[in-house]
Scaffold this motif. Structure first.
Motif, PDB file in Angstrom:
ATOM      1  N   UNK A   1      64.757   6.729 -38.637  1.00  0.00           N
ATOM      2  CA  UNK A   1      66.151   7.119 -38.828  1.00  0.00           C
ATOM      3  C   UNK A   1      67.091   6.111 -38.171  1.00  0.00           C
ATOM      4  N   UNK A   2      66.674   4.854 -38.110  1.00  0.00           N
ATOM      5  CA  UNK A   2      67.423   3.865 -37.350  1.00  0.00           C
ATOM      6  C   UNK A   2      68.837   3.626 -37.877  1.00  0.00           C
ATOM      7  N   UNK A   3      69.050   3.680 -39.173  1.00  0.00           N
ATOM      8  CA  UNK A   3      70.383   3.439 -39.712  1.00  0.00           C
ATOM      9  C   UNK A   3      71.362   4.506 -39.227  1.00  0.00           C
ATOM     10  N   UNK A   4      70.990   5.779 -39.358  1.00  0.00           N
ATOM     11  CA  UNK A   4      71.855   6.860 -38.887  1.00  0.00           C
ATOM     12  C   UNK A   4      72.033   6.780 -37.375  1.00  0.00           C
ATOM     13  N   UNK A   5      70.974   6.487 -36.685  1.00  0.00           N
ATOM     14  CA  UNK A   5      71.006   6.396 -35.235  1.00  0.00           C
ATOM     15  C   UNK A   5      71.973   5.297 -34.800  1.00  0.00           C
ATOM     16  N   UNK A   6      71.864   4.130 -35.368  1.00  0.00           N
ATOM     17  CA  UNK A   6      72.765   3.026 -35.036  1.00  0.00           C
ATOM     18  C   UNK A   6      74.208   3.373 -35.367  1.00  0.00           C
ATOM     19  N   UNK A   7      74.408   4.071 -36.477  1.00  0.00           N
ATOM     20  CA  UNK A   7      75.755   4.462 -36.870  1.00  0.00           C
ATOM     21  C   UNK A   7      76.360   5.441 -35.856  1.00  0.00           C
ATOM     22  N   UNK A   8      75.564   6.396 -35.396  1.00  0.00           N
ATOM     23  CA  UNK A   8      76.043   7.351 -34.391  1.00  0.00           C
ATOM     24  C   UNK A   8      76.455   6.610 -33.121  1.00  0.00           C
ATOM     25  N   UNK A   9      75.629   5.686 -32.663  1.00  0.00           N
ATOM     26  CA  UNK A   9      75.924   4.939 -31.434  1.00  0.00           C
ATOM     27  C   UNK A   9      77.198   4.104 -31.616  1.00  0.00           C
ATOM     28  N   UNK A  10      77.330   3.432 -32.752  1.00  0.00           N
ATOM     29  CA  UNK A  10      78.514   2.610 -33.012  1.00  0.00           C
ATOM     30  C   UNK A  10      79.783   3.468 -33.071  1.00  0.00           C
ATOM     31  N   UNK A  11      79.713   4.604 -33.758  1.00  0.00           N
ATOM     32  CA  UNK A  11      80.878   5.491 -33.850  1.00  0.00           C
ATOM     33  C   UNK A  11      81.219   6.091 -32.490  1.00  0.00           C
ATOM     34  N   UNK A  12      80.208   6.449 -31.723  1.00  0.00           N
ATOM     35  CA  UNK A  12      80.443   7.002 -30.385  1.00  0.00           C
ATOM     36  C   UNK A  12      81.127   5.960 -29.504  1.00  0.00           C
ATOM     37  N   UNK A  13      80.697   4.729 -29.617  1.00  0.00           N
ATOM     38  CA  UNK A  13      81.317   3.659 -28.826  1.00  0.00           C
ATOM     39  C   UNK A  13      82.799   3.525 -29.169  1.00  0.00           C
ATOM     40  N   UNK A  14      83.127   3.634 -30.442  1.00  0.00           N
ATOM     41  CA  UNK A  14      84.528   3.568 -30.876  1.00  0.00           C
ATOM     42  C   UNK A  14      85.359   4.720 -30.332  1.00  0.00           C
ATOM     43  N   UNK A  15      84.719   5.847 -30.034  1.00  0.00           N
ATOM     44  CA  UNK A  15      85.433   7.017 -29.527  1.00  0.00           C
ATOM     45  C   UNK A  15      85.618   7.000 -28.011  1.00  0.00           C
ATOM     46  N   UNK A  16      84.905   6.113 -27.330  1.00  0.00           N
ATOM     47  CA  UNK A  16      85.003   6.035 -25.875  1.00  0.00           C
ATOM     48  C   UNK A  16      86.300   5.342 -25.458  1.00  0.00           C
ATOM     49  N   UNK A  17      86.797   5.651 -24.267  1.00  0.00           N
ATOM     50  CA  UNK A  17      87.979   4.945 -23.768  1.00  0.00           C
ATOM     51  C   UNK A  17      87.721   3.437 -23.734  1.00  0.00           C
ATOM     52  N   UNK A  18      88.637   2.688 -24.246  1.00  0.00           N
ATOM     53  CA  UNK A  18      88.457   1.241 -24.312  1.00  0.00           C
ATOM     54  C   UNK A  18      87.562   0.800 -25.451  1.00  0.00           C
ATOM     55  N   UNK A  19      87.063   1.768 -26.205  1.00  0.00           N
ATOM     56  CA  UNK A  19      86.176   1.502 -27.346  1.00  0.00           C
ATOM     57  C   UNK A  19      85.007   0.601 -26.976  1.00  0.00           C
ATOM     58  N   UNK A  20      84.500   0.816 -25.756  1.00  0.00           N
ATOM     59  CA  UNK A  20      83.386   0.009 -25.279  1.00  0.00           C
ATOM     60  C   UNK A  20      82.440   0.878 -24.463  1.00  0.00           C
ATOM     61  N   UNK A  21      81.147   0.684 -24.661  1.00  0.00           N
ATOM     62  CA  UNK A  21      80.117   1.438 -23.968  1.00  0.00           C
ATOM     63  C   UNK A  21      79.532   0.562 -22.864  1.00  0.00           C
ATOM     64  N   UNK A  22      79.465   1.110 -21.667  1.00  0.00           N
ATOM     65  CA  UNK A  22      78.862   0.355 -20.567  1.00  0.00           C
ATOM     66  C   UNK A  22      77.345   0.290 -20.769  1.00  0.00           C
ATOM     67  N   UNK A  23      76.729  -0.615 -20.067  1.00  0.00           N
ATOM     68  CA  UNK A  23      75.266  -0.734 -20.142  1.00  0.00           C
ATOM     69  C   UNK A  23      74.613   0.559 -19.669  1.00  0.00           C
ATOM     70  N   UNK A  24      75.190   1.189 -18.649  1.00  0.00           N
ATOM     71  CA  UNK A  24      74.643   2.443 -18.138  1.00  0.00           C
ATOM     72  C   UNK A  24      74.738   3.537 -19.194  1.00  0.00           C
ATOM     73  N   UNK A  25      75.881   3.631 -19.882  1.00  0.00           N
ATOM     74  CA  UNK A  25      76.027   4.613 -20.961  1.00  0.00           C
ATOM     75  C   UNK A  25      75.053   4.306 -22.089  1.00  0.00           C
ATOM     76  N   UNK A  26      74.920   3.034 -22.436  1.00  0.00           N
ATOM     77  CA  UNK A  26      74.028   2.646 -23.525  1.00  0.00           C
ATOM     78  C   UNK A  26      72.580   3.002 -23.205  1.00  0.00           C
TER      79      UNK A  26
END
Length: 109
Positions: free
Chosen positions: A39-64
């Motif tokens: 399910x890598x395509x959906x999984x990658x899409x969820x992570x990318x969209x979640x990153x866009x929703x985070x403050x600063x639109x960036x995910x820290x290494x710890x969050x990742x």
């Protein structure tokens, strides 16, 4: 049965095998390596969209580090495969984890 229940909430427990405290300067894994299953395509899409929703639109290494394929799929299943809904709740969880990082990190004394 108990083991299955514990596995289902492993994303929320402090006793995760994949919980590794990372500094923000730690190189991040690519999303492909985070989500490398069928399910890598959906999984990658969820992570990318979640990153866009985070403050600063960036995910820290710890969050990742929390965005393993197993964890992201829990959010996907919990939202019946709705990528946008899974991303929203994942982003909210990552924000919460960021605020509680001091108590979620094993380095706490």
């Amino acid at each position: 049965m108990l083991r299955t229940c514990v596995q289902a909430i492993s994303c929320c427990s402090g006793d995760r095998h994949s919980l590794v405290p990372l500094n923000d300067d730690t190189p991040t894994n690519s999303e492909a390596s985070i989500c490398s299953d069928s399910e890598s395509l959906k999984c990658r899409e969820v992570v990318a969209l979640a990153e866009d929703l985070l403050p600063g639109r960036q995910m820290s290494a710890w969050q990742r580090s929390w965005c393993t394929a197993e964890t992201v799929q829990i959010y996907l299943r919990g939202r019946q495969g709705d990528v946008h809904a899974a991303a929203k709740i994942l982003a909210e969880a990552l924000e919460w984890r960021g605020r509680k990082k001091d108590i979620l990190s094993p380095s706490r004394t």
